[in-house]
Design an enzyme around this catalytic site. Sequence first.
Site, PDB file in Angstrom:
ATOM      1  N   CYS A  85     -15.459  14.498 -19.034  1.00  0.00           N
ATOM      2  CA  CYS A  85     -15.033  13.862 -20.282  1.00  0.00           C
ATOM      3  C   CYS A  85     -15.792  14.446 -21.481  1.00  0.00           C
ATOM      4  CB  CYS A  85     -15.186  12.350 -20.165  1.00  0.00           C
ATOM      5  SG  CYS A  85     -14.218  11.421 -21.378  1.00  0.00           S
TER       6      CYS A  85
ATOM      7  N   HIS B 147     -11.990  11.105 -15.106  1.00  0.00           N
ATOM      8  CA  HIS B 147     -13.167  10.548 -14.430  1.00  0.00           C
ATOM      9  C   HIS B 147     -12.935  10.490 -12.915  1.00  0.00           C
ATOM     10  CE1 HIS B 147     -15.488   9.181 -17.969  1.00  0.00           C
ATOM     11  NE2 HIS B 147     -14.293   9.093 -18.535  1.00  0.00           N
TER      12      HIS B 147
ATOM     13  N   GLU C  23     -15.089   9.952 -10.719  1.00  0.00           N
ATOM     14  CA  GLU C  23     -16.008   8.993 -10.105  1.00  0.00           C
ATOM     15  C   GLU C  23     -15.406   7.608  -9.944  1.00  0.00           C
ATOM     16  OE1 GLU C  23     -17.181   8.964 -14.543  1.00  0.00           O
ATOM     17  OE2 GLU C  23     -16.184  10.252 -13.096  1.00  0.00           O
TER      18      GLU C  23
END
Length: 429
Positions: A87, A176, A178
């Site tokens: 990001c 993202h 994660e």
Amino acid sequence: MQSARRHLNTIFILDFGSQYTYVLAKQVRKLFVYCEVLPWNISVQCLKERAPLGIILSGGPHSVYENKAPHLDPEIYKLGIPILAICYGMQLMARDFGGTVSPGVGEFGYTPIHLYPCELFKHIVDCESLDTEIRMSHRDHVTTIPEGFNVIASTSQCSISGIENTKQRLYGLQFHPEVSDSTPTGNKILETFVQEICSAPTLWNPLYIQQDLVSKIQDTVIEVFDEVAQSLDVQWLAQGTIYSDVIESSRSGHASEVIKSHHNVGGLPKNLKLKLVEPLRYLFKDEVRILGEALGLSSYLLDRHPFPGPGLTIRVIGEILPEYLAILRRADLIFIEELRKAKLYDKISQAFALFLPIKSVSVKGDCRSYGYTIALRAVESTDFMTGRWAYLPCDVLSSCSSRIINEIPEVSRVVYDISDKPPATIEWE
């Protein structure tokens, strides 16, 4: 035995302020690779001394073109360490190597994306490209890529959603990976970077430090016992601080905006006479539970829902009065009783009641009256950094509402919070 803080074969996450940094660190550790979260302005010399196997640049709330935006020391790129930039981190990397970043159409939440064959995606994309769904949270866009980089992902609104420079082992993702509950391929992407590109061995396990922790606790108990035997003066303060408390509280040197101010992080005076003991400070909640199981603690203790350190005071919105707390205790007890009766308590991650000092009109016994509002909150989560509101059966909610209104005269209305995290937090305060 080395402590967790000096663990070898480490991945460093440089924190630029993303509220997903906690999630990112936990996902890396779930791959059995030790990682640490460090401030974005860490010195090159420190990185050289610690010699991490890889570096991940987190996202953040800033724009790279802002005057006071955090920037990476360009010498870090010259260390030859693989870097995955996420990001804001990707935008920063692109700009640092000569690309451009500009404001654009924002993308938030679930977003369709096109992934192209590349080293980072080699276990999810074969010879042909792949359309899938990921989690986006950005307004700025990389509009031109630096020389030596290739585009590896794109969306309808963001044509450059991923970049790579395999020669320098530099990778960037606008999304993202994660946030695994909304990015099914995210774990595989992180696994490829950590275990293959960084060649990090899968050696980390919180149980490895069990013997070290037990030994330290035993030594501490003996020391305290000796001191108490000589004097009745209190010498020690033990706290159950865990790593998520430290990260969420945005400690000094990090760019993260404070979302939660934890009572056990940074709240002690510098001239405190007591000696502080925090044996769990660098472990996540799940890792603490793994340790607890190994130490023989009962599931009744390990599987209890989280309860805030400051107590029910943070579940009373606004002014805190004894009568408000009394109402809340009764409402919370009823809610938990009904969940246990329906055998739902152990199936959800956290449940509690909140007191809202808002009076609304009601009709009781053919008479007009005004009463307070109770909000019920139940969530499902694996890490408590992200979560979904729990889909409780209507008959259970109906029973909770009926009991609370009938058994607590001061209450006239019960509502159920159906907000996910993010954007909402689990606790209201």
